[in-house]
Write a protein that holds these residues in place. Structure first.
Motif, PDB file in Angstrom:
ATOM      1  N   TYR A  87       0.835  -1.200   0.000  1.00  0.00           N
ATOM      2  CA  TYR A  87       0.000   0.000   0.000  1.00  0.00           C
ATOM      3  C   TYR A  87       0.867   1.246   0.000  1.00  0.00           C
ATOM      4  CZ  TYR A  87      -3.580   3.357   1.527  1.00  0.00           C
ATOM      5  OH  TYR A  87      -4.440   4.432   1.622  1.00  0.00           O
ATOM      6  N   THR A  91      -0.060   2.687  -5.013  1.00  0.00           N
ATOM      7  CA  THR A  91      -0.724   1.368  -5.027  1.00  0.00           C
ATOM      8  C   THR A  91      -1.887   1.398  -4.038  1.00  0.00           C
ATOM      9  OG1 THR A  91       0.950   0.593  -3.439  1.00  0.00           O
ATOM     10  CG2 THR A  91       1.272  -0.002  -5.754  1.00  0.00           C
ATOM     11  N   ARG A  92      -3.000   1.964  -4.479  1.00  0.00           N
ATOM     12  CA  ARG A  92      -4.133   2.226  -3.604  1.00  0.00           C
ATOM     13  C   ARG A  92      -5.278   1.232  -3.793  1.00  0.00           C
ATOM     14  NH1 ARG A  92      -5.412   8.588  -3.145  1.00  0.00           N
ATOM     15  NH2 ARG A  92      -6.728   7.655  -1.519  1.00  0.00           N
ATOM     16  N   LYS A  93      -5.067   0.200  -4.562  1.00  0.00           N
ATOM     17  CA  LYS A  93      -6.135  -0.764  -4.821  1.00  0.00           C
ATOM     18  C   LYS A  93      -6.718  -1.383  -3.545  1.00  0.00           C
ATOM     19  CE  LYS A  93      -7.317  -4.672  -7.807  1.00  0.00           C
ATOM     20  NZ  LYS A  93      -6.805  -5.625  -8.827  1.00  0.00           N
ATOM     21  N   ASN A 116       6.735   2.587  -2.504  1.00  0.00           N
ATOM     22  CA  ASN A 116       6.529   1.959  -3.808  1.00  0.00           C
ATOM     23  C   ASN A 116       7.861   1.517  -4.423  1.00  0.00           C
ATOM     24  OD1 ASN A 116       5.501   2.786  -7.120  1.00  0.00           O
ATOM     25  ND2 ASN A 116       4.772   1.048  -5.953  1.00  0.00           N
ATOM     26  N   THR A 221      -6.657   3.382  -6.835  1.00  0.00           N
ATOM     27  CA  THR A 221      -5.919   3.302  -8.093  1.00  0.00           C
ATOM     28  C   THR A 221      -4.520   2.712  -7.896  1.00  0.00           C
ATOM     29  OG1 THR A 221      -7.053   5.250  -8.974  1.00  0.00           O
ATOM     30  CG2 THR A 221      -4.964   4.650 -10.004  1.00  0.00           C
ATOM     31  N   ASP A 222      -4.129   1.802  -8.769  1.00  0.00           N
ATOM     32  CA  ASP A 222      -2.740   1.377  -8.904  1.00  0.00           C
ATOM     33  C   ASP A 222      -2.207   2.014 -10.186  1.00  0.00           C
ATOM     34  OD1 ASP A 222      -2.816  -0.174  -6.641  1.00  0.00           O
ATOM     35  OD2 ASP A 222      -2.665  -2.103  -7.661  1.00  0.00           O
ATOM     36  N   ASP A 227       2.761  -3.614 -10.317  1.00  0.00           N
ATOM     37  CA  ASP A 227       3.301  -3.513  -8.962  1.00  0.00           C
ATOM     38  C   ASP A 227       2.770  -4.639  -8.079  1.00  0.00           C
ATOM     39  OD1 ASP A 227       4.928  -1.329  -9.330  1.00  0.00           O
ATOM     40  OD2 ASP A 227       3.415   0.134  -8.730  1.00  0.00           O
ATOM     41  N   ASN A 228       1.516  -4.980  -8.284  1.00  0.00           N
ATOM     42  CA  ASN A 228       0.893  -6.047  -7.490  1.00  0.00           C
ATOM     43  C   ASN A 228       0.719  -7.312  -8.315  1.00  0.00           C
ATOM     44  OD1 ASN A 228       0.332  -5.561  -4.691  1.00  0.00           O
ATOM     45  ND2 ASN A 228      -0.943  -3.835  -5.344  1.00  0.00           N
TER      46      ASN A 228
END
Length: 245
Positions: A87, A91-93, A116, A221-222, A227-228
């Motif tokens: 997070y 990377t806010r998913k 990140n 939002t990512d 990233d994930n």
């Protein structure tokens, strides 16, 4: 993860750490090939044996967090007490489903990679860093995702300067600000990096600052879906699972 591998991993950790128990044992990423009930059963046996005191999941999607909670209730095993999620501002998913699900089930949330992977470190030579040598495409400012991050960085750095913080401090303060987050794992490599990050843990960002971050990177939002990458479920990763035979 198969039960025998969980037991072996815990016993290996106990030996390396030279301790008789682990306070919190975190599973690292879901194993979609193993029934979650088997995993919970193995971890429960380790709790009852006194080798671990509690356990949690890591990078679990919301549906698997829920499945694990219901499975524990149905089978009488211990349950996951924490979830560890990647997070950051970029990377806010997890805000969309993982964090609300964790809150509903009373899980503590440990977040990692608030910078990140270095993007929010403020370093000008990021593409030449040690992380970029392993995954250069994710640190390339000329890719579509790289351009999005570079543009956001300019705005975030200006915001950080305006409120009297460094960019890394703003990044740590942002991750800590979400009401679902219990703790932020910062992972500095040097004492200097630690000293630079810690002030961000003592800052409570105002609603106005958080709104301005939202305007730069929208909630949930990512900026780079890669990233994930490790959380992509088999149904999306393996084409054979979405085709009729």
């Amino acid at each position: 993860m198969l039960p025998r591998w969980i037991v072996r991993a815990v016993e290996d950790s106990l030996r390396r750490l030279d301790v008789d128990h682990i306070d919190l044992y975190q599973m690292h990423r879901p194993d979609h090939e193993t029934d979650v009930g088997e995993t919970l059963s193995a971890l429960t046996d380790l709790v009852r044996a006194g080798k671990i005191r509690a356990f949690g999941s890591s990078m679990f999607p919301a549906e698997l967090i829920t499945e694990a909670q219901w499975t524990a209730r149905r089978t009488g095993t211990h349950r996951f007490l924490t979830e560890q999620s990647m997070y950051s501002v970029f990377t806010r998913k997890p805000e969309g489903a993982v964090f609300p699900t964790a809150q509903r089930h009373g899980l503590g949330v440990l977040t990692f990679s608030p910078l990140n992977g270095g993007w929010l470190s403020g370093r000008a030579d990021l593409p030449a860093g040690h992380r970029a040598s392993a995954r250069p495409s994710q640190y390339d400012p000329t890719t579509p995702a790289g351009r999005l991050k570079a543009a956001a960085l300019t705005e975030l750095a200006a915001l950080a300067g305006e409120v009297g913080m460094t960019l890394p401090q703003l990044a740590v303060a942002f991750a800590r600000a979400h009401p679902a987050v219990t703790s932020v794992l910062i992972g500095p490599r040097t004492a200097g990096q630690l000293d630079g990050l810690l002030p961000g843990a003592d800052v409570d960002l105002t609603d106005d600052i958080l709104d301005r971050v939202d305007a730069i990177v929208p909630p949930g939002t990512d900026l780079d879906p890669e990233d994930n990458y490790a959380t992509t479920p088999p149904a999306l990763r393996d084409a054979r699972l979405r085709r009729r035979r």
